[in-house]
Design an enzyme around this catalytic site. Structure first.
Site, short mmCIF file in Angstrom:
data_model
loop_
_atom_site.label_atom_id
_atom_site.label_comp_id
_atom_site.label_asym_id
_atom_site.label_seq_id
_atom_site.Cartn_x
_atom_site.Cartn_y
_atom_site.Cartn_z
N LYS A 1 -6.30 -6.45 -6.24
CA LYS A 1 -5.39 -6.19 -5.13
C LYS A 1 -4.30 -5.18 -5.54
O LYS A 1 -4.62 -4.08 -5.93
CB LYS A 1 -4.81 -7.52 -4.63
CG LYS A 1 -5.88 -8.62 -4.42
CD LYS A 1 -6.85 -8.22 -3.35
CE LYS A 1 -8.06 -9.10 -3.13
NZ LYS A 1 -8.45 -10.11 -4.01
N ASP B 1 -0.29 -18.32 -8.67
CA ASP B 1 -1.07 -17.13 -8.33
C ASP B 1 -0.08 -16.16 -7.67
O ASP B 1 0.40 -16.39 -6.56
CB ASP B 1 -2.21 -17.51 -7.38
CG ASP B 1 -3.12 -16.32 -7.05
OD1 ASP B 1 -2.61 -15.18 -7.06
OD2 ASP B 1 -4.31 -16.54 -6.77
#
Ligand code: LCS
Length: 388
Positions: free
Chosen positions: A204, A179
Site C-alpha cells: 500500500k 497493523d
C-alpha cells in the site's frame, strides 16, 4: 531527524564499491563463499554475510532496518506480502493451545487468516471491539499471547486507542501488535505509543505505486530474531527487486502522505455536504466518532474515506460503475484513486452478522484517495453521483 528526512536518508549511504547513490539491486539467489570454511562459519553464525536470498539479501536487509528506524523499533523483517507478515507474527508469538485477541474490524484477508487458518494450527482467536476496553480486558485470558488491532481500521476507519490498549496489554503480559498500514509511520508511530509490534502491508502506501506485494514487521530485537528464524524456514521472503521498489517508494512517502491527506480531507468535506450521501466516515471530520482520539495519536488523518450512499447497495453500484477517473479496484494507498465495495469485495469473507457487528453496511463504499488533483476527483464523483 524528522521523518521527512529519514524517509530520504535513513539507513542509506552511497554504494561502497561504485558510489551509486541508489542502492544496486542484488538480484541473486545465492552468494559465493570465499572457501569451505567461510561457508561453514556463515552457517554457524560465526561471521556476518549472505548465504542465500531466502535467508538474507542486502536489499531486503536495508529495507528491514530502514522500516525499523521509521517506526522507532529495534529491528525489522520483510515478507512477501502483508498476510505473510501477519501469519509469521502470529506463529512467532503463539503456539498450539494458545490464544490471541483481535479487534473485529480488520482487512477481510486477515480476518480469514485469523478465523479459519489459525485454529487449524491450534491457535484460538477471539474477535472483540477493541474500543470497548472493559470487554477487551475480559477477553484476555491466561493463554492469550497477543492483542491485534488495525487503526484506522479497514474499511470503517474506526480509531482504536493505541496507548490504552498498550497499557492493558502490559498489565496482562501480552504483546500489542498494530497493523499501521492505513496510517504509515508518517502519520502514526504505535511503538512510541507503547505497542510491541508494528506491521504493514507494504503493498500500500509504503511502496505507493501499486506495483508490488510486500509486508513488513518491526519490534524488539529478540522478537525479530524469533520471527525471522521462523520466517526464513517458512519461506515467506520477498524478492530483492520488490524490496528495492519499496525502498524507492519510501523516499517519497512523506510528500505522498501530505497530498493523500489534503485530497482526502477536501473530498470528505465535499461528500459530507452531498444530498445523495447518507454518512461519511473520515477521521479528519469532527463528526467522526474517533476524531478527538485520531487528533491525539495521529499527525494527520490519512487518505482513506468511507461513505454510505443513500439508496444502499444498488445506488453504490451505480456510483462505482459510473466513475471515470477513479478506478473500481481493491487495494489502497496507490497513486491512483481506487473505489470499492467492502461487503462484496475486500470484506466478503465476513458473513452478514459479522458485517453488521462491525458496521460495514451494504451501501458502504470505500475510497482510497490518490494523488490526482482533488477537484478533478470531485468532478468525477459529482458526475457519477448525478447518475443515481
Ligand atoms: N493489512 C491491511 C490493513 C490491509 O489492508 C491488507 C490488504 C493486508 C494487511 C494484507 O496485505 P497484502 O498481503 O495484501 O499485502 N488490504 C487490501 C485491501 O483492502 N484491498 O486489497 C488488499
Amino acid at each position: 531527524m524528522h521523518i521527512e528526512t529519514d524517509v530520504v536518508h535513513g539507513g542509506q549511504h552511497p554504494d561502497k564499491v561504485t558510489g551509486a547513490l541508489s542502492p544496486p539491486i542484488y538480484q541473486t539467489s545465492t552468494f559465493a563463499f570465499r572457501d569451505a570454511d567461510h561457508g561453514a562459519r556463515l552457517f554457524k553464525d560465526e561471521e556476518e554475510g549472505h548465504i542465500y536470498t531466502r535467508i538474507s539479501n542486502p536489499n531486503i536487509d536495508l529495507l528491514a532496518s530502514k522500516m525499523a528506524l521509521l517506526e522507532s523499533a529495534e529491528a525489522g523483517s520483510v515478507f512477501a506480502s502483508g498476510l505473510a507478515a501477519i501469519f509469521n507474527t502470529v506463529v512467532s508469538v503463539a503456539k498450539s493451545g494458545e490464544h490471541i485477541v483481535s479487534d473485529d474490524t480488520i482487512y477481510g484477508g486477515t480476518f480469514t487468516l485469523l478465523k479459519e487458518i489459525m485454529p487449524t494450527l491450534g491457535i484460538e482467536v477471539t474477535f472483540v471491539d477493541a474500543t470497548d476496553l472493559n470487554k477487551l480486558f475480559d477477553t484476555i485470558n491466561d493463554r492469550t499471547r497477543m492483542l491485534f488491532i488495525e487503526t484506522p481500521a479497514n474499511p470503517t476507519l474506526k480509531i482504536i486507542d493505541i496507548g490504552e490498549c498498550a497499557k492493558l496489554a502490559r498489565d496482562k503480559s501480552v504483546s500489542l501488535c498494530v497493523d499501521n498500514t492505513f496510517a504509515t509511520p508518517c502519520l502514526q508511530r504505535p511503538i512510541e505509543l507503547g505497542a510491541d509490534i508494528v506491521l504493514h502491508s507494504a503493498t500500500k502506501y509504503l511502496s505507493g505505486h501499486g506495483d508490488i506485494i510486500g509486508g513488513v514487521v518491526v519490534g524488539k530485537k529478540d522478537f525479530n530474531k524469533r520471527l525471522w528464524d521462523k520466517g526464513k524456514e517458512i519461506g515467506a521472503s520477498i524478492s530483492p527487486f520488490n524490496a528495492w521498489l519499496i525502498l524507492r517508494g519510501l523516499k517519497t512517502l512523506a510528500v505522498r502522505m501530505e497530498r493523500h491527506c489534503f485530497n482526502a480531507f477536501k473530498i470528505a468535506n465535499y461528500l459530507a455536504k452531498h444530498k445523495k450521501i447518507e454518512q461519511v466516515y473520515y477521521p479528519g471530520l469532527s463528526i467522526h466518532r474517533g476524531h478527538d482520539l485520531a487528533k491525539r495519536q495521529m499527525s494527520a488523518f490519512g487518505g482513506m474515506i468511507g461513505f454510505d450512499v443513500k439508496g444502499g447497495k444498488e445506488a453504490g453500484k451505480v456510483l462505482m460503475n459510473s466513475v471515470e477517473l477513479c478506478t473500481l479496484a481493491v487495494s489502497l494507498g496507490d497513486v491512483d484513486t481506487l473505489i470499492e465495495h467492502p461487503a462484496s469485495m475486500t470484506h466478503s469473507t465476513y458473513n452478514e452478522e459479522e458485517l453488521r457487528a462491525c458496521g460495514i453496511g451494504f451501501g458502504y463504499v470505500r475510497l482510497s484517495v490518490g494523488l490526482e488533483y482533488a477537484d478533478d476527483l470531485i468532478d468525477d464523483l459529482e458526475q457519477a453521483l448525478a447518475k443515481i
